[in-house]
Design an enzyme around this catalytic site. Structure first.
Site, PDB file in Angstrom:
ATOM      1  N   PHE A 126     -10.762 -42.484  40.770  1.00  0.00           N
ATOM      2  CA  PHE A 126     -11.767 -43.004  41.691  1.00  0.00           C
ATOM      3  C   PHE A 126     -12.443 -41.800  42.353  1.00  0.00           C
ATOM      4  O   PHE A 126     -11.769 -40.848  42.757  1.00  0.00           O
ATOM      5  CB  PHE A 126     -11.098 -43.890  42.749  1.00  0.00           C
ATOM      6  CG  PHE A 126     -12.065 -44.593  43.643  1.00  0.00           C
ATOM      7  CD1 PHE A 126     -12.781 -45.686  43.183  1.00  0.00           C
ATOM      8  CD2 PHE A 126     -12.260 -44.172  44.945  1.00  0.00           C
ATOM      9  CE1 PHE A 126     -13.680 -46.342  44.007  1.00  0.00           C
ATOM     10  CE2 PHE A 126     -13.160 -44.816  45.775  1.00  0.00           C
ATOM     11  CZ  PHE A 126     -13.870 -45.910  45.309  1.00  0.00           C
ATOM     12  N   ASP A 195      -1.629 -42.322  43.526  1.00  0.00           N
ATOM     13  CA  ASP A 195      -2.492 -43.280  44.214  1.00  0.00           C
ATOM     14  C   ASP A 195      -2.159 -44.665  43.656  1.00  0.00           C
ATOM     15  O   ASP A 195      -2.366 -44.938  42.473  1.00  0.00           O
ATOM     16  CB  ASP A 195      -3.960 -42.928  43.952  1.00  0.00           C
ATOM     17  CG  ASP A 195      -4.940 -43.832  44.689  1.00  0.00           C
ATOM     18  OD1 ASP A 195      -4.601 -45.007  44.947  1.00  0.00           O
ATOM     19  OD2 ASP A 195      -6.057 -43.381  44.985  1.00  0.00           O
ATOM     20  N   TYR A 220      -5.889 -53.470  51.305  1.00  0.00           N
ATOM     21  CA  TYR A 220      -6.861 -54.564  51.314  1.00  0.00           C
ATOM     22  C   TYR A 220      -7.096 -55.186  49.944  1.00  0.00           C
ATOM     23  O   TYR A 220      -7.899 -56.111  49.806  1.00  0.00           O
ATOM     24  CB  TYR A 220      -8.201 -54.112  51.916  1.00  0.00           C
ATOM     25  CG  TYR A 220      -8.739 -52.805  51.384  1.00  0.00           C
ATOM     26  CD1 TYR A 220      -9.373 -52.733  50.143  1.00  0.00           C
ATOM     27  CD2 TYR A 220      -8.634 -51.645  52.134  1.00  0.00           C
ATOM     28  CE1 TYR A 220      -9.868 -51.543  49.669  1.00  0.00           C
ATOM     29  CE2 TYR A 220      -9.131 -50.441  51.669  1.00  0.00           C
ATOM     30  CZ  TYR A 220      -9.755 -50.391  50.446  1.00  0.00           C
ATOM     31  OH  TYR A 220     -10.238 -49.192  49.964  1.00  0.00           O
ATOM     32  N   LYS A 221      -6.395 -54.707  48.917  1.00  0.00           N
ATOM     33  CA  LYS A 221      -6.532 -55.300  47.583  1.00  0.00           C
ATOM     34  C   LYS A 221      -5.422 -56.335  47.381  1.00  0.00           C
ATOM     35  O   LYS A 221      -5.468 -57.419  47.957  1.00  0.00           O
ATOM     36  CB  LYS A 221      -6.510 -54.209  46.521  1.00  0.00           C
ATOM     37  CG  LYS A 221      -7.645 -53.184  46.653  1.00  0.00           C
ATOM     38  CD  LYS A 221      -7.598 -52.152  45.551  1.00  0.00           C
ATOM     39  CE  LYS A 221      -8.559 -51.001  45.775  1.00  0.00           C
ATOM     40  NZ  LYS A 221      -9.984 -51.377  45.829  1.00  0.00           N
ATOM     41  N   ARG A 369     -15.522 -56.398  35.737  1.00  0.00           N
ATOM     42  CA  ARG A 369     -14.118 -56.327  36.149  1.00  0.00           C
ATOM     43  C   ARG A 369     -13.658 -57.681  36.700  1.00  0.00           C
ATOM     44  O   ARG A 369     -14.333 -58.291  37.531  1.00  0.00           O
ATOM     45  CB  ARG A 369     -13.909 -55.272  37.247  1.00  0.00           C
ATOM     46  CG  ARG A 369     -14.227 -53.863  36.840  1.00  0.00           C
ATOM     47  CD  ARG A 369     -13.621 -52.868  37.842  1.00  0.00           C
ATOM     48  NE  ARG A 369     -13.737 -53.321  39.221  1.00  0.00           N
ATOM     49  CZ  ARG A 369     -13.071 -52.793  40.243  1.00  0.00           C
ATOM     50  NH1 ARG A 369     -12.226 -51.806  40.029  1.00  0.00           N
ATOM     51  NH2 ARG A 369     -13.242 -53.240  41.478  1.00  0.00           N
TER      52      ARG A 369
END
Length: 398
Positions: A126, A195, A220-221, A369
């Site tokens: 990312f 990560d 938050y995922k 996605r």
């Protein structure tokens, strides 16, 4: 009713996690974007209302002690720990993923010592992780070397100080081999920083089992902590006395209220703290984590693989031939909890999907996605999403 609809009904009827959907606030849409922002747990609004009205509104400053605000970063870290395979006392919650990547990577380089002058970073990472790694390299006088995860073992050497890797590729959903890569990093005498943003809450991680040195992740995922909810930092217990944070804030001081000019780090996980905890979002996260009560990560993983397998099956049945191509590995050992489809006109396709109640997202230039959160996504959702995708692709193709 089609055979796939019938199969979806049978799978939902046999789903041991199916009842967990009631723990979330959902509507009629098929929500397949939990790999970006998890759905709202139903208990969070009342919990946040209590934090605002009673803890802040009535108790005010007393809540730092009486409501447990001060100890929230470690307490919530211990709540996250079993979801990533860590024993208590090794995770502290706070700051953003980016800030925690910086803390972990610089600390890893400092532990490695002056003789090691190279940092390896996942070349497919990312973007922010790459930016932070570049800054950490400049600030510590190291050289940054981007490499693909599969190339890490061959790239390691006596110069390697630390390696920053993503457990799951955010574009493709590829799951990288954390045990093998961590072992390779250790064999070279370097430190592994992982990560976990796209794996925590979706599959077993095994931080303690596999000897990971440091790890970071967002909440938050798949952990459903809410937009901008605080991230977390894992420091393996035997490294905590050597963890030298590049951001030594007052709340990580051994005597935070001593207000001393000289910095002395706290013991244990609190060394990863920096400033005043963001209490409102942190306690919303704590309430959100209650949805995990009685849920095993292994059961979540089993359902995740079943959901993604079924989605691939449905896409093959419904999508016009040659219109999409899966770039997510078929092998379970190499797959996270999302399916990425290569497709033309991804922006237009996703817009049409959302208009019809199927919410995913896309990454330029050509990847659709779809994230599968087993706590609230069912097999009927999967069948409907693939069917609507097939209809949209047929219209765009025409």
């Amino acid at each position: 009713m089609s055979d796939l609809m019938r199969k979806a009904g049978e799978l939902d009827a046999a789903d041991p996690l199916g009842a967990l959907r009631a723990r979330f606030v959902l509507d009629d849409a098929v929500y397949l974007d939990g790999n970006s922002l998890g759905a709202l747990p139903a208990n969070v609004p009342a919990a946040v209302d209590d934090v605002v009205r009673r803890q802040w509104g009535e108790l005010r400053i007393r809540s730092w002690e009486e409501s447990g605000w001060w100890t929230a970063p470690e307490r919530i870290g211990d709540r996250i720990a079993p979801l990533v395979g860590a024993a208590p006392g090794q995770i502290v919650v706070g700051d953003s993923t980016s800030v925690n990547v910086f803390k972990a990577l610089v600390a890893a380089v400092r532990m490695a010592g002056e003789g090691r002058d190279e940092i390896l970073v996942d070349a497919t990472t990312f973007p922010t992780d790459g930016y932070i790694a570049g800054s950490a390299a400049r600030l510590t006088g190291r050289t940054l070397r981007p490499v693909a995860p599969a190339e890490v073992p061959a790239a390691l050497g006596e110069r390697t100080a630390a390696v920053l890797l993503n457990h799951v590729d955010y574009r493709t959903g590829r799951l990288h081999d954390l045990p093998a890569l961590t072992a390779a990093v250790h064999a070279a005498g370097a430190y592994a920083v992982w990560d976990l943003c796209h794996s925590a809450g979706a599959l077993p991680v095994g931080l303690d089992e596999h000897g990971v040195d440091l790890a970071v992740g967002c909440t938050y995922k798949y952990l459903n902590g809410g937009p901008g909810s605080p991230a977390y930092l894992y420091v393996r217990r035997d490294l905590q006395t050597r963890f030298d944070s590049p951001l030594p804030g007052w709340t990580s001081h051994a005597e935070p209220f001593g207000m001393r000019a000289a910095y002395e780090p706290a013991s244990g996980a609190p060394r990863g703290r920096v400033g005043t905890p963001d209490i409102l979002s942190m306690l919303a996260l704590e309430a959100a984590l209650e949805v995990w009560d009685g849920v095993s990560v292994e059961a979540v993983r089993a359902k995740s693989l079943a959901l993604t397998d079924f989605f691939e099956e449905c896409v093959r049945a419904y999508a016009p031939p040659g219109r999409v191509e899966s770039v997510t590995p078929a092998a379970h050992a190499e797959r996270g909890s999302q399916v990425a489809l290569r497709c033309d006109d991804v922006g237009d396709v996703m817009k049409r999907l959302i208009e019809r109640g199927v919410v995913g997202d896309f990454r330029a230039p050509d990847v659709l996605r779809f994230g599968f959160t087993p706590l609230y996504v069912g097999f009927a959702d999967v069948e409907r999403a693939a069917r609507v995708l097939g209809e949209v692709l047929g219209e765009v193709l025409a």
